[in-house]
Design a protein around this motif. Structure first.
Motif, PDB file in Angstrom:
ATOM      1  N   GLU A  17      74.554 109.249  -9.945  1.00 46.64           N
ATOM      2  CA  GLU A  17      75.240 109.348  -8.664  1.00 46.64           C
ATOM      3  C   GLU A  17      76.454 110.254  -8.820  1.00 46.64           C
ATOM      4  O   GLU A  17      77.274 110.046  -9.712  1.00 46.64           O
ATOM      5  CB  GLU A  17      75.698 107.970  -8.159  1.00 46.64           C
ATOM      6  CG  GLU A  17      74.587 107.118  -7.597  1.00 46.64           C
ATOM      7  CD  GLU A  17      75.122 105.904  -6.852  1.00 46.64           C
ATOM      8  OE1 GLU A  17      76.321 105.577  -7.032  1.00 46.64           O
ATOM      9  OE2 GLU A  17      74.360 105.293  -6.092  1.00 46.64           O
ATOM     10  N   ILE A  18      76.528 111.273  -7.967  1.00 43.25           N
ATOM     11  CA  ILE A  18      77.656 112.195  -7.974  1.00 43.25           C
ATOM     12  C   ILE A  18      78.383 112.060  -6.643  1.00 43.25           C
ATOM     13  O   ILE A  18      77.778 112.173  -5.581  1.00 43.25           O
ATOM     14  CB  ILE A  18      77.185 113.643  -8.179  1.00 43.25           C
ATOM     15  CG1 ILE A  18      76.481 113.794  -9.535  1.00 43.25           C
ATOM     16  CG2 ILE A  18      78.371 114.618  -8.086  1.00 43.25           C
ATOM     17  CD1 ILE A  18      75.833 115.148  -9.751  1.00 43.25           C
ATOM     18  N   GLN A  19      79.681 111.790  -6.717  1.00 42.02           N
ATOM     19  CA  GLN A  19      80.489 111.679  -5.514  1.00 42.02           C
ATOM     20  C   GLN A  19      81.665 112.641  -5.588  1.00 42.02           C
ATOM     21  O   GLN A  19      82.296 112.776  -6.643  1.00 42.02           O
ATOM     22  CB  GLN A  19      80.996 110.245  -5.333  1.00 42.02           C
ATOM     23  CG  GLN A  19      79.897 109.234  -5.049  1.00 42.02           C
ATOM     24  CD  GLN A  19      80.455 107.835  -4.895  1.00 42.02           C
ATOM     25  OE1 GLN A  19      80.302 107.002  -5.792  1.00 42.02           O
ATOM     26  NE2 GLN A  19      81.101 107.564  -3.762  1.00 42.02           N
ATOM     27  N   ILE A  20      81.945 113.287  -4.487  1.00 38.04           N
ATOM     28  CA  ILE A  20      83.050 114.236  -4.404  1.00 38.04           C
ATOM     29  C   ILE A  20      84.222 113.589  -3.676  1.00 38.04           C
ATOM     30  O   ILE A  20      84.051 113.005  -2.605  1.00 38.04           O
ATOM     31  CB  ILE A  20      82.625 115.525  -3.670  1.00 38.04           C
ATOM     32  CG1 ILE A  20      81.396 116.152  -4.354  1.00 38.04           C
ATOM     33  CG2 ILE A  20      83.790 116.513  -3.625  1.00 38.04           C
ATOM     34  CD1 ILE A  20      81.606 116.566  -5.792  1.00 38.04           C
ATOM     35  N   MET A  21      85.406 113.692  -4.275  1.00 35.49           N
ATOM     36  CA  MET A  21      86.629 113.244  -3.609  1.00 35.49           C
ATOM     37  C   MET A  21      87.124 114.407  -2.746  1.00 35.49           C
ATOM     38  O   MET A  21      87.548 115.435  -3.270  1.00 35.49           O
ATOM     39  CB  MET A  21      87.689 112.858  -4.637  1.00 35.49           C
ATOM     40  CG  MET A  21      89.025 112.455  -4.038  1.00 35.49           C
ATOM     41  SD  MET A  21      88.950 110.950  -3.068  1.00 35.49           S
ATOM     42  CE  MET A  21      88.921 109.728  -4.374  1.00 35.49           C
ATOM     43  N   PRO A  22      87.029 114.293  -1.418  1.00 34.65           N
ATOM     44  CA  PRO A  22      87.329 115.438  -0.551  1.00 34.65           C
ATOM     45  C   PRO A  22      88.806 115.813  -0.541  1.00 34.65           C
ATOM     46  O   PRO A  22      89.685 114.967  -0.730  1.00 34.65           O
ATOM     47  CB  PRO A  22      86.872 114.954   0.835  1.00 34.65           C
ATOM     48  CG  PRO A  22      86.956 113.469   0.762  1.00 34.65           C
ATOM     49  CD  PRO A  22      86.625 113.099  -0.654  1.00 34.65           C
ATOM     50  N   LEU A  23      89.069 117.083  -0.305  1.00 36.99           N
ATOM     51  CA  LEU A  23      90.436 117.587  -0.278  1.00 36.99           C
ATOM     52  C   LEU A  23      91.261 116.931   0.818  1.00 36.99           C
ATOM     53  O   LEU A  23      92.477 116.777   0.673  1.00 36.99           O
ATOM     54  CB  LEU A  23      90.424 119.107  -0.072  1.00 36.99           C
ATOM     55  CG  LEU A  23      89.966 119.959  -1.255  1.00 36.99           C
ATOM     56  CD1 LEU A  23      89.783 121.403  -0.821  1.00 36.99           C
ATOM     57  CD2 LEU A  23      90.976 119.875  -2.393  1.00 36.99           C
ATOM     58  N   GLN A  28      86.681 105.614  -1.910  1.00 34.79           N
ATOM     59  CA  GLN A  28      87.441 106.663  -1.210  1.00 34.79           C
ATOM     60  C   GLN A  28      86.689 107.989  -1.143  1.00 34.79           C
ATOM     61  O   GLN A  28      86.916 108.793  -0.233  1.00 34.79           O
ATOM     62  CB  GLN A  28      88.786 106.878  -1.919  1.00 34.79           C
ATOM     63  CG  GLN A  28      89.712 105.673  -1.861  1.00 34.79           C
ATOM     64  CD  GLN A  28      90.889 105.798  -2.814  1.00 34.79           C
ATOM     65  OE1 GLN A  28      90.879 106.629  -3.735  1.00 34.79           O
ATOM     66  NE2 GLN A  28      91.919 104.977  -2.605  1.00 34.79           N
ATOM     67  N   ALA A  29      85.815 108.218  -2.104  1.00 37.49           N
ATOM     68  CA  ALA A  29      85.085 109.482  -2.174  1.00 37.49           C
ATOM     69  C   ALA A  29      83.950 109.514  -1.154  1.00 37.49           C
ATOM     70  O   ALA A  29      83.576 108.497  -0.574  1.00 37.49           O
ATOM     71  CB  ALA A  29      84.529 109.676  -3.583  1.00 37.49           C
ATOM     72  N   LEU A  30      83.395 110.707  -0.955  1.00 39.27           N
ATOM     73  CA  LEU A  30      82.215 110.835  -0.108  1.00 39.27           C
ATOM     74  C   LEU A  30      81.050 110.074  -0.725  1.00 39.27           C
ATOM     75  O   LEU A  30      80.967 109.931  -1.950  1.00 39.27           O
ATOM     76  CB  LEU A  30      81.843 112.311   0.042  1.00 39.27           C
ATOM     77  CG  LEU A  30      82.859 113.228   0.741  1.00 39.27           C
ATOM     78  CD1 LEU A  30      82.352 114.667   0.715  1.00 39.27           C
ATOM     79  CD2 LEU A  30      83.125 112.776   2.164  1.00 39.27           C
TER      80      LEU A  30
END
Length: 280
Positions: free
Chosen positions: A202-208, A262-264
């Motif tokens: 699972e890869i999650q991006i923390m948005p700017l 909190q991440a996407l």
């Protein structure tokens, strides 16, 4: 992590250090006081006499399992546990990098948060070569080659350990930074999207634009062992620390759980990676 927790092409046991030699001498002193030969002691801690010698001479890194068995064999005074915890907290003890790498192979789950660069387990070879090529002091061509090969070899874990859960939270600016140029960035995004299709990744991006962030203290790596122990690893410039204390590790596991919330979502993160790739 920048140097992926000290993973090197050489493999094998870590180089000796004063900390390892001191701990080993302590083990030897307690063993001899108990009147046990290395062979007798080894039978009680499930190691050969040669492995016991390696620990006592500071050539082999002890782990928690050894410490617990050794305590039982040497009177259960708690002295080894205290010495081991002290050693585990020492900054700059590079041998702990290797200890973490060994633990990774046995873990049932691994989690990584990064705010500096893409974690080594997700780096394609062109990106890894750029990372090592930016090392200061500079590496030779042979050293860059050896490190890149070692990184790709380690990355096989993602496919060779389908029952291990791998979770990544990565700050958005990392995948937007065009480290190595557009083509390297394209290869990076394609590589990450490929791994995101695996059931155990699972890869999650923390948005700017996220207004909260539980990872402001920096990168961290977490794992859970088959017997339920939860460990953590923290790394800075030229330092690394394996965290075995249950309470301290629990705090970092809670932070990571908050980061994930909190991440996407993994699905939205894939969509963002695809959009970033389309912008190149």
């Amino acid at each position: 992590m920048a140097h992926d927790m000290g993973w090197s092409a050489q493999g094998g046991e870590p180089e000796s250090s004063d900390s390892m030699k001191t701990f080993g001498g302590f083990v030897q002193g307690l063993r001899e006081h108990a009147g046990l030969s290395r062979e007798e002691f080894g039978a009680r801690v499930h190691l050969s006499k040669h492995s016991v010698a390696s620990i006592e001479l500071g050539r082999r890194l002890a782990d928690e399992r050894f410490v617990e068995l050794a305590e039982g064999a040497l009177g259960d005074t708690g002295a080894l546990r205290r010495a081991f915890r002290f050693m585990a907290r020492q900054p700059g003890f590079a041998a702990w990098f290797k200890a973490w790498a060994r633990l990774e192979r046995e873990a049932v789950s691994l989690a990584t948060y990064e705010c500096r660069l893409v974690p080594g387990l997700l780096q394609p070879e062109p990106y890894a070569r750029v990372v090592f090529g930016n090392s200061i002091p500079p590496l030779s061509d042979e050293q860059v080659e050896a490190q890149a090969v070692a990184r790709m070899e380690r990355q096989r874990m993602l496919r060779e350990c389908p029952n291990t859960s791998f979770s990544f939270v990565i700050d958005e600016h990392i995948v937007r930074r065009r480290l190595g140029g557009v083509e390297v960035t394209r290869s990076l995004l394609d590589h990450m999207l490929g791994y995101a299709q695996l059931r155990n990744v699972e890869i999650q991006i923390m948005p700017l634009d996220c207004e909260v962030h539980a990872g402001l203290d920096g990168p961290l790596a977490l794992l859970e062992t088959p017997d339920g122990r939860r460990l953590a690893y923290s790394e800075g410039q030229k330092t690394g620390r394996l965290i075995t204390d249950a309470k301290e590790a629990a705090v970092l596991h809670r932070r990571y759980a908050t980061l994930r919330s909190q991440a996407l979502s993994p699905l939205d993160s894939v969509g963002l990676l695809e959009r970033i790739g389309g912008e190149l």
